[in-house]
Design a protein around this motif. Structure first.
Motif, mmCIF file in Angstrom:
data_model
loop_
_atom_site.group_PDB
_atom_site.id
_atom_site.type_symbol
_atom_site.label_atom_id
_atom_site.label_comp_id
_atom_site.label_asym_id
_atom_site.label_seq_id
_atom_site.Cartn_x
_atom_site.Cartn_y
_atom_site.Cartn_z
ATOM 1 N N LEU A 131 53.513 26.537 43.873
ATOM 2 C CA LEU A 131 53.627 26.268 42.214
ATOM 3 C C LEU A 131 52.444 25.798 41.735
ATOM 4 N N PHE A 132 51.966 24.734 42.543
ATOM 5 C CA PHE A 132 50.599 24.003 42.189
ATOM 6 C C PHE A 132 49.361 24.887 42.269
ATOM 7 N N PRO A 133 49.256 25.859 42.904
ATOM 8 C CA PRO A 133 48.202 26.933 42.699
ATOM 9 C C PRO A 133 48.539 27.630 41.524
ATOM 10 N N SER A 134 49.615 28.029 41.248
ATOM 11 C CA SER A 134 50.136 28.813 40.064
ATOM 12 C C SER A 134 49.783 27.986 38.974
ATOM 13 N N LEU A 135 49.917 26.795 38.959
ATOM 14 C CA LEU A 135 49.542 25.965 37.783
ATOM 15 C C LEU A 135 48.068 25.743 37.676
ATOM 16 N N ALA A 136 47.449 25.738 38.573
ATOM 17 C CA ALA A 136 46.018 25.811 38.850
ATOM 18 C C ALA A 136 45.272 27.020 38.190
ATOM 19 N N VAL A 137 45.886 28.145 38.615
ATOM 20 C CA VAL A 137 45.566 29.421 38.136
ATOM 21 C C VAL A 137 46.076 29.546 36.638
ATOM 22 N N THR A 157 38.324 37.132 36.260
ATOM 23 C CA THR A 157 37.009 36.898 37.090
ATOM 24 C C THR A 157 36.980 35.623 37.651
ATOM 25 N N ALA A 158 37.098 34.582 36.584
ATOM 26 C CA ALA A 158 36.936 33.357 36.480
ATOM 27 C C ALA A 158 37.927 32.494 37.787
ATOM 28 N N THR A 159 39.105 33.064 37.569
ATOM 29 C CA THR A 159 40.202 32.373 38.476
ATOM 30 C C THR A 159 40.616 33.264 39.579
ATOM 31 N N SER A 160 39.967 34.407 39.970
ATOM 32 C CA SER A 160 40.215 35.033 41.184
ATOM 33 C C SER A 160 40.418 34.431 42.321
ATOM 34 N N PRO A 161 39.471 33.662 42.963
ATOM 35 C CA PRO A 161 39.656 32.714 44.107
ATOM 36 C C PRO A 161 40.876 32.171 44.040
ATOM 37 N N ILE A 162 41.439 31.264 42.966
ATOM 38 C CA ILE A 162 42.553 30.624 42.706
ATOM 39 C C ILE A 162 43.940 31.612 42.898
ATOM 40 N N GLU A 163 43.699 32.695 42.473
ATOM 41 C CA GLU A 163 44.844 33.563 42.325
ATOM 42 C C GLU A 163 44.843 34.133 43.911
ATOM 43 N N MET A 164 43.878 34.416 44.324
ATOM 44 C CA MET A 164 44.016 34.935 45.978
ATOM 45 C C MET A 164 44.669 33.698 46.781
ATOM 46 N N ILE A 165 44.458 32.606 46.653
ATOM 47 C CA ILE A 165 45.151 31.445 47.234
ATOM 48 C C ILE A 165 46.596 31.448 47.110
ATOM 49 N N SER A 177 34.447 36.487 49.909
ATOM 50 C CA SER A 177 35.586 36.584 50.305
ATOM 51 C C SER A 177 36.719 35.869 49.566
ATOM 52 N N LEU A 178 36.355 34.914 48.926
ATOM 53 C CA LEU A 178 37.237 34.348 47.888
ATOM 54 C C LEU A 178 37.532 35.199 46.605
ATOM 55 N N TRP A 179 36.985 36.374 46.525
ATOM 56 C CA TRP A 179 37.128 37.168 45.390
ATOM 57 C C TRP A 179 37.634 38.422 45.958
ATOM 58 N N LYS A 180 38.456 38.481 47.210
ATOM 59 C CA LYS A 180 39.067 39.691 47.925
ATOM 60 C C LYS A 180 40.317 39.921 46.978
ATOM 61 N N GLY A 181 40.316 41.205 46.580
ATOM 62 C CA GLY A 181 41.478 41.808 45.524
ATOM 63 C C GLY A 181 41.000 41.462 44.092
ATOM 64 N N TRP A 182 39.687 41.303 43.995
ATOM 65 C CA TRP A 182 39.271 41.276 42.683
ATOM 66 C C TRP A 182 39.395 42.418 42.148
ATOM 67 N N GLY A 183 39.066 43.515 42.613
ATOM 68 C CA GLY A 183 38.999 44.919 42.041
ATOM 69 C C GLY A 183 40.296 45.309 41.744
#
Length: 276
Positions: A70-76, A120-128, A157-163
């Protein structure tokens, strides 16, 4: 020639900060209410054994696991939604002034570009967030896992899944806004309303979100597997969980956002009238 409604909206147009506040509040409300549905969707897409779906989620981990991430979700969702919705309105106004407010391509282009920037801006947090929802991890273990990945594969690697995320979110957004604006206008015309009511925005958002979710489902499955690094054969694509999550999420978010804009527009109108 600009009609009376357009003139009024232009005169009492809400500010960028008011747009940001409205979208931020909508993101918080949507995340709290929809996170359990998002967790179910991610688990169903990531699991290879359909017989363990319910037990893994509830019997073993407990009901609290429904709000895992939830917290990462809010952060995203909060910064993403603020950037996304604000960009959309700004781009919609820009393209609308150039090629016509009622042109079908305006929400299509504005929605796609706005989502590209936000994703693009929040892809790393979305991955987390996705990793936390796919399997239960403590923040300590999650940080250790991320640190190890960065050490071995670098910051990219933090942008894994960006594509896959962009391939899913950009067409989803373009389709969503195009259908939403169309449905909203049709319902307003049919019901004889100058301004969309809560019911109009809610139903338009739900239908538009469902259509876009079905058409972009394959990219959502790829994104989930890429970010969770689980490439086993999947027995279900999670169409029902995705629809169950997307429809109410779109409906709640757009309704909250439109209500917030309407609220601030009334405030701006009252202030303008007092200054006359």
């Amino acid at each position: 020639i600009m009609g009376s409604e357009e003139k009024e909206n232009e005169l009492y147009r809400i500010t960028t900060s008011q747009q940001a506040f409205s979208s931020g509040c909508g993101a918080v409300i949507t995340s709290v209410l929809v996170t359990p549905l998002d967790v179910v969707k991610v688990r169903l897409q990531a699991q290879s054994n359909p017989n363990l779906k319910g037990k893994i989620l509830i019997d073993i981990e407990g009901v609290k696991s429904l709000w895992s991430g939830l917290f990462p979700s809010l952060a995203v969702s909060v910064p993403t939604t603020v950037v996304y919705f604000t960009c959309y309105d700004q781009l919609h106004d820009t393209f609308g002034s150039k090629i016509g407010e009622d042109h079908d391509s305006v929400p299509l282009i504005a929605g796609g570009l706005a989502r590209l920037c936000a994703a693009t801006a929040t892809s790393p947090i979305e991955m987390i967030k996705t990793r936390m929802q796919s399997r239960r991890l403590s923040y300590k273990k999650l940080l250790a896992c991320i640190s190890s990945n960065v050490t071995q594969s670098g910051w990219l690697s933090l942008w894994k899944g960006w594509g896959p995320t962009v391939l899913r979110d950009v067409p989803f957004s373009a389709l969503y806004w195009c259908n939403y604006e169309y449905l909203k206008k049709r319902l307003c015309k049919k019901l004889g309303k100058r301004e969309p009511t809560f019911l109009i925005t809610f139903s338009s958002g739900a239908v538009a979100g469902s259509i876009a979710a079905v058409l972009t489902l394959p990219f959502d499955v790829v994104k989930t597997h890429k970010q969770t690094e689980m490439w086993e054969p999947v027995s279900t694509h999670g169409i029902i969980p995705r629809l169950t999550k997307i429809a109410p999420a779109c409906a709640i978010m757009i309704s909250a956002y439109e209500y917030g804009k309407s609220f601030f527009r009334r405030i701006n109108k009252d202030k303008a009238m007092k200054n006359l």
